[in-house]
Design a protein around this motif. Structure first.
Motif, short mmCIF file in Angstrom:
data_model
loop_
_atom_site.label_atom_id
_atom_site.label_comp_id
_atom_site.label_asym_id
_atom_site.label_seq_id
_atom_site.Cartn_x
_atom_site.Cartn_y
_atom_site.Cartn_z
N GLN A 38 10.42 -4.53 51.89
CA GLN A 38 10.75 -5.56 51.27
C GLN A 38 12.14 -5.36 50.71
OE1 GLN A 38 7.67 -7.99 49.41
NE2 GLN A 38 8.95 -9.63 49.96
N TRP A 39 13.18 -6.07 50.62
CA TRP A 39 14.31 -5.70 49.64
C TRP A 39 14.98 -6.92 49.56
CZ3 TRP A 39 13.51 -4.72 54.92
CH2 TRP A 39 14.49 -5.17 55.80
N GLU A 40 15.80 -7.03 48.19
CA GLU A 40 16.37 -7.94 47.90
C GLU A 40 17.94 -7.85 48.27
OE1 GLU A 40 17.99 -9.28 43.39
OE2 GLU A 40 15.78 -9.61 43.95
N VAL A 41 18.35 -9.05 48.82
CA VAL A 41 19.88 -9.11 49.37
C VAL A 41 20.49 -10.34 48.85
CG1 VAL A 41 19.15 -7.98 51.47
CG2 VAL A 41 19.04 -10.31 51.46
N PHE A 42 21.94 -10.38 49.14
CA PHE A 42 22.60 -11.55 48.78
C PHE A 42 22.97 -12.20 50.16
CE2 PHE A 42 23.46 -9.49 44.85
CZ PHE A 42 23.37 -10.45 43.78
N LEU A 43 22.77 -13.54 50.14
CA LEU A 43 23.26 -14.35 51.20
C LEU A 43 24.64 -14.73 51.05
CD1 LEU A 43 20.10 -16.74 51.73
CD2 LEU A 43 20.49 -14.41 52.93
N VAL A 44 25.47 -14.76 52.02
CA VAL A 44 26.98 -15.15 51.65
C VAL A 44 27.24 -16.39 51.99
CG1 VAL A 44 29.31 -14.35 52.34
CG2 VAL A 44 27.52 -12.75 52.05
N ASP A 45 26.72 -16.85 53.39
CA ASP A 45 26.94 -18.15 53.63
C ASP A 45 25.77 -18.76 54.29
OD1 ASP A 45 26.80 -17.42 56.46
OD2 ASP A 45 29.45 -17.43 56.65
N LEU A 46 25.68 -20.14 54.52
CA LEU A 46 24.55 -20.90 55.21
C LEU A 46 24.86 -21.84 56.28
CD1 LEU A 46 21.25 -21.88 54.66
CD2 LEU A 46 22.21 -23.37 53.07
N GLY A 47 24.25 -22.14 57.24
CA GLY A 47 24.34 -22.85 58.13
C GLY A 47 23.09 -23.46 58.78
N LEU A 48 22.99 -24.64 59.49
CA LEU A 48 21.87 -25.07 60.08
C LEU A 48 21.12 -24.07 61.21
CD1 LEU A 48 22.79 -28.69 60.98
CD2 LEU A 48 21.41 -27.65 59.29
N SER A 49 21.88 -23.29 61.69
CA SER A 49 21.31 -22.27 62.53
C SER A 49 20.76 -20.75 61.85
CB SER A 49 22.37 -21.88 63.72
OG SER A 49 22.74 -22.96 64.34
#
Length: 145
Positions: A38-49
């Motif tokens: 397990q590791w922590e990340v940053f999400l940069v963008d989001l879409g329905l897919s």
């Protein structure tokens, strides 16, 4: 058909074909898990897919990873099994994108999908210019040929 699109535009709703391609800025911490790690990340963008996750080391395309993240203002986490759809190297075009992976949602609870949809629609209503169209997922490119 044009009347439906015009009616949805007047109501502030995006046509489904457009909504499917939109990615919105989404800087949030997330947990990735794969093979007991397990590791922590940053999400940069989001879409329905799917989401784009900033990562220093590449993940092999088509690998499965689990992602867990929160929508702003909501304590209930979104959990999804994802397919690593593509990898972006540091310094490659577009340079505004950090090194990381495009993670395509493969398995997710219907309620979580609905919450993501609602969040994206609300974001587009409140900031209509703050969106971009997604890079197609590999399978979408193959189907269009």
């Amino acid at each position: 058909m044009p009347r439906v699109a015009a009616a949805s535009a007047r109501a502030g709703l995006l046509p489904e074909a457009v909504l499917q391609k939109i990615r919105i800025p989404f800087i949030q911490r997330a947990q990735l898990a794969q093979g007991g790690e397990q590791w922590e990340v940053f999400l940069v963008d989001l879409g329905l897919s799917g989401v784009f996750a900033e990562l220093a080391a590449p993940l092999p395309t088509d690998d499965s990873v689990d992602v867990l993240f929160h929508l702003p203002g909501n304590e209930i986490p979104i959990a999804a099994r994802c397919r690593v759809a593509w990898w972006h190297q540091a310094g490659a075009l577009p340079r505004s994108l950090p090194a990381g992976a495009g993670l395509e949602f493969a398995e997710m609870a219907p309620a979580d999908r609905a919450r993501i949809r609602d969040y994206i629609v609300e974001h587009c209503r409140s900031a209509p210019r703050a969106r971009r169209f997604a890079r197609p997922w590999a399978k979408d490119e193959e189907e269009s040929h």
